[in-house]
Scaffold this active site. Sequence first.
Site, PDB file in Angstrom:
ATOM      1  N   GLY A  23       0.779  -1.238   0.000  1.00  0.00           N
ATOM      2  CA  GLY A  23       0.000   0.000   0.000  1.00  0.00           C
ATOM      3  C   GLY A  23       0.807   1.282   0.000  1.00  0.00           C
ATOM      4  O   GLY A  23       0.328   2.318   0.467  1.00  0.00           O
ATOM      5  N   ASN A  25       1.632   3.157  -2.575  1.00  0.00           N
ATOM      6  CA  ASN A  25       0.990   4.156  -3.445  1.00  0.00           C
ATOM      7  C   ASN A  25      -0.265   4.727  -2.787  1.00  0.00           C
ATOM      8  O   ASN A  25      -0.509   5.939  -2.871  1.00  0.00           O
ATOM      9  CB  ASN A  25       0.668   3.539  -4.813  1.00  0.00           C
ATOM     10  CG  ASN A  25       1.871   3.538  -5.720  1.00  0.00           C
ATOM     11  OD1 ASN A  25       2.284   4.573  -6.237  1.00  0.00           O
ATOM     12  ND2 ASN A  25       2.472   2.364  -5.895  1.00  0.00           N
ATOM     13  N   MET A 101      -4.240  -6.828  -7.042  1.00  0.00           N
ATOM     14  CA  MET A 101      -3.740  -7.923  -7.882  1.00  0.00           C
ATOM     15  C   MET A 101      -4.835  -8.781  -8.514  1.00  0.00           C
ATOM     16  O   MET A 101      -4.572  -9.887  -8.944  1.00  0.00           O
ATOM     17  CB  MET A 101      -2.782  -8.806  -7.065  1.00  0.00           C
ATOM     18  CG  MET A 101      -1.541  -8.080  -6.574  1.00  0.00           C
ATOM     19  SD  MET A 101      -0.625  -7.264  -7.906  1.00  0.00           S
ATOM     20  CE  MET A 101       0.121  -8.696  -8.662  1.00  0.00           C
ATOM     21  N   LEU A 104     -10.100  -6.752 -12.922  1.00  0.00           N
ATOM     22  CA  LEU A 104     -11.509  -6.367 -12.791  1.00  0.00           C
ATOM     23  C   LEU A 104     -12.311  -6.877 -13.983  1.00  0.00           C
ATOM     24  O   LEU A 104     -11.808  -6.931 -15.113  1.00  0.00           O
ATOM     25  CB  LEU A 104     -11.620  -4.847 -12.690  1.00  0.00           C
ATOM     26  CG  LEU A 104     -11.023  -4.258 -11.405  1.00  0.00           C
ATOM     27  CD1 LEU A 104     -10.873  -2.751 -11.532  1.00  0.00           C
ATOM     28  CD2 LEU A 104     -11.871  -4.615 -10.189  1.00  0.00           C
ATOM     29  N   ASN A 118      -5.257   3.170 -12.572  1.00  0.00           N
ATOM     30  CA  ASN A 118      -4.296   2.169 -12.121  1.00  0.00           C
ATOM     31  C   ASN A 118      -2.883   2.715 -12.294  1.00  0.00           C
ATOM     32  O   ASN A 118      -2.656   3.585 -13.132  1.00  0.00           O
ATOM     33  CB  ASN A 118      -4.454   0.890 -12.954  1.00  0.00           C
ATOM     34  CG  ASN A 118      -3.520  -0.215 -12.491  1.00  0.00           C
ATOM     35  OD1 ASN A 118      -3.320  -0.410 -11.299  1.00  0.00           O
ATOM     36  ND2 ASN A 118      -2.928  -0.930 -13.441  1.00  0.00           N
ATOM     37  N   HIS A 120       0.990   1.319 -13.107  1.00  0.00           N
ATOM     38  CA  HIS A 120       1.688   0.134 -13.602  1.00  0.00           C
ATOM     39  C   HIS A 120       3.182   0.451 -13.688  1.00  0.00           C
ATOM     40  O   HIS A 120       3.559   1.502 -14.210  1.00  0.00           O
ATOM     41  CB  HIS A 120       1.140  -0.227 -14.991  1.00  0.00           C
ATOM     42  CG  HIS A 120       1.771  -1.459 -15.562  1.00  0.00           C
ATOM     43  ND1 HIS A 120       1.441  -2.719 -15.129  1.00  0.00           N
ATOM     44  CD2 HIS A 120       2.730  -1.621 -16.512  1.00  0.00           C
ATOM     45  CE1 HIS A 120       2.169  -3.604 -15.789  1.00  0.00           C
ATOM     46  NE2 HIS A 120       2.962  -2.964 -16.634  1.00  0.00           N
ATOM     47  N   ASP A 156      -4.177  -3.429 -18.436  1.00  0.00           N
ATOM     48  CA  ASP A 156      -3.058  -2.485 -18.614  1.00  0.00           C
ATOM     49  C   ASP A 156      -3.113  -1.717 -19.935  1.00  0.00           C
ATOM     50  O   ASP A 156      -2.076  -1.246 -20.423  1.00  0.00           O
ATOM     51  CB  ASP A 156      -1.706  -3.213 -18.497  1.00  0.00           C
ATOM     52  CG  ASP A 156      -1.477  -3.769 -17.096  1.00  0.00           C
ATOM     53  OD1 ASP A 156      -2.017  -3.196 -16.136  1.00  0.00           O
ATOM     54  OD2 ASP A 156      -0.756  -4.776 -16.976  1.00  0.00           O
ATOM     55  N   GLU A 185       6.540   6.449  -9.215  1.00  0.00           N
ATOM     56  CA  GLU A 185       5.121   6.095  -8.990  1.00  0.00           C
ATOM     57  C   GLU A 185       4.530   7.001  -7.916  1.00  0.00           C
ATOM     58  O   GLU A 185       3.418   7.519  -8.062  1.00  0.00           O
ATOM     59  CB  GLU A 185       4.991   4.636  -8.539  1.00  0.00           C
ATOM     60  CG  GLU A 185       5.382   3.617  -9.570  1.00  0.00           C
ATOM     61  CD  GLU A 185       5.109   2.190  -9.096  1.00  0.00           C
ATOM     62  OE1 GLU A 185       4.143   1.974  -8.350  1.00  0.00           O
ATOM     63  OE2 GLU A 185       5.874   1.293  -9.467  1.00  0.00           O
TER      64      GLU A 185
END
Length: 214
Positions: A23, A25, A101, A104, A118, A120, A156, A185
């Site tokens: 967690g 991010n 992970m 969806l 998201n 990546h 992605d 990120e």
Amino acid sequence: MAEEVFLSPRKRGRIAVLISGRGSNFTKIHDAVRAGRIDAEIGLVFSNREDAAGLGIARERGLETMFVNPRLFPDKEEYDREILREVRTRGIDLVCLAGYMKVLTPAFCAALKNRVMNIHPALLPAFPGLHVQRRAIDWGVRYSGCTVHFVAPEVDMGPIILQAAVPVLPDDTEDSLAARILVEEHRIYPEAVRLFFEGRLEVRGRRVRILDPT
Ligand code: GRF
């Protein structure tokens, strides 16, 4: 047919963050919220894993957390419908995947089109999927980085919002490259969320334009 244009809402928003692990991010997004850099509040931190370290951080920070066990659902569709219900009940404007992970379902993505982001750890569309730092090193690319994108049913592959590049060094290991990328990120994910609630993300097809502040 006229091209569909989406403009992100300019408002004080509500965010749900979906996590499966440490967690970091999520933490950076929350730091930016607390510092007033993002005009929003985090209304839910959700995980598919009870042992996700990020859930503990969220609890310590006084945020509402929720673990829902995927094994209790007959299929992915039912599971995602449950998440969607929880998101809707809380009036969430934006769902941020942050190390979540699970893929969806198309129905979830369609219900929240341009409302799910998201992060990546590669420069998409290069290296989608898993183990991307390892694959970047094995390919011998000179640069990798990270991408914040809207989520579409193809994993992605949704519209790209922000990217940051980092060099891949000759002696890099998977871990050293991942650490260099993670710094970026933590910078660009909160930035993308900020732009969203400033009403500055315009999506046409697969292109996202960042509008000037008004
Ligand atoms: C990050 O590298 C992110 O890009 C990827 O999963 C990792 C999550 O890390 N999708 P954290 O849980 O945010 O620390």
